[in-house]
Scaffold this active site. Sequence first.
Site, PDB file in Angstrom:
ATOM      1  N   ASP A 227       0.847  -1.190   0.000  1.00 37.30           N
ATOM      2  CA  ASP A 227       0.000   0.000   0.000  1.00 37.30           C
ATOM      3  C   ASP A 227       0.889   1.249   0.000  1.00 37.30           C
ATOM      4  OD1 ASP A 227      -1.939   2.002   0.526  1.00 37.30           O
ATOM      5  OD2 ASP A 227      -3.186   0.555   1.591  1.00 37.30           O
ATOM      6  N   HIS A 315      -9.401  -1.966  -8.105  1.00 36.72           N
ATOM      7  CA  HIS A 315      -9.076  -0.785  -7.308  1.00 36.72           C
ATOM      8  C   HIS A 315      -7.976   0.043  -7.981  1.00 36.72           C
ATOM      9  CE1 HIS A 315      -8.942   1.452  -3.506  1.00 36.72           C
ATOM     10  NE2 HIS A 315      -7.638   1.501  -3.661  1.00 36.72           N
TER      11      HIS A 315
END
Length: 400
Positions: A227, A315
Amino acid sequence: MHAETGKAQDRPRTVGTGVDRRALLAGGAVLAAGVGAAATALVRGGDGGRAAAPPPEPPVPFFGARQAGVTAPQQPATQLLALDLAPAAASDGRAALRGLLGELTRILAEAAGGTSADARLRGGEPARLDGLVGVGPGLATRLGLNVPAQVLAELPAFPGDRLDPARGGGDLLLQLCAADRWPLSVVAEQVTAAAGAAGATVRWTQSGFLPRTTGGATPRNLFGFKDGTANPDEDAARQWVWGPPGPYEHGTVLVYRRIRMDTAAFAALPADRRELAMGRRAGDGAPLTGTAEHDEPDIYAKNPDGSYVIPATAHVRLSSPRLDGGARMLRRGYSYDDGPGDRGLLFCAFMRDPAQFTRVQNRLAARDALNAFLEHTASAVVYVLPGAPEGGVLGAGLFG
């Protein structure tokens, strides 16, 4: 070595006279020299023993053009605190804010520099604390503060939001970061005391953490994916993260979202479905169209049957800068775990204009394959003040 020394003492040579005594003494001197050399090698990290511990890392400088809570390498532990100032006339409110910012500057500078009078922050390992202070849109409007016009409004509501007002918003927001929780708890206590003395109250707090990483590797979130891979470099950050030349040049905007993650349900998906939902491979973080983590995702690449390699609901695709004129956010998120059924991501992203986040989140809220596993439970947006020069105070430009 000690056993060998003992044996030499237990069985001295008895043949002959002084020569042997001198030989024994000489042997003892050699042995002692060997012990000394070994000890020196241990201290110096030589071949004779274990390397000495590396020197402690230097403190993160507090003073500078930009706040270290945005620019310093991301640290493993964080604590966020939101404060509300007491309602007051604009002139009184500005005076209270000026005084509180002075105290916050002192607390953070002393903690970062290792000069705090609090004994709990002295004598041990350096705290290596960094932090940031930001001003919320409500306070900026109420007191007529000098902030960029685009930060004078809260974020809009998004489909699927389940926001708890008591866990978001705030007049001031502080983010403290360090190598572990210990200094964060101490400094948070000092901040709370300073806020109380200025008539402010703590609105909410939230702690977070990162997994252990090596060599600057991208940390993973609780879904097990990296991330923060696509963060901007300095040139892109000057365009998309920091303010334009002028009084806001070294300020930025922080968008904070507390996102509960259904980690068990996501983990129950087959591995290929998890990767299709994300648009990246879990192992190396590479996009489905690439071979390495930092390869640019090709959101227009197609399979032979005409379907997108990175699915339309992935995403990575929906948050791609290619759908937003190249604009990028600086993401410095953390995981949180507040007990069974309440763990997830503290999304912390920095940008020049919060409208950028609104555009991306609208796309995600409409189509993101991860939506079935996510719930946004808190939100905040603040103007992160420029840094303070040596001997200066955070927020000096707010009152001009």
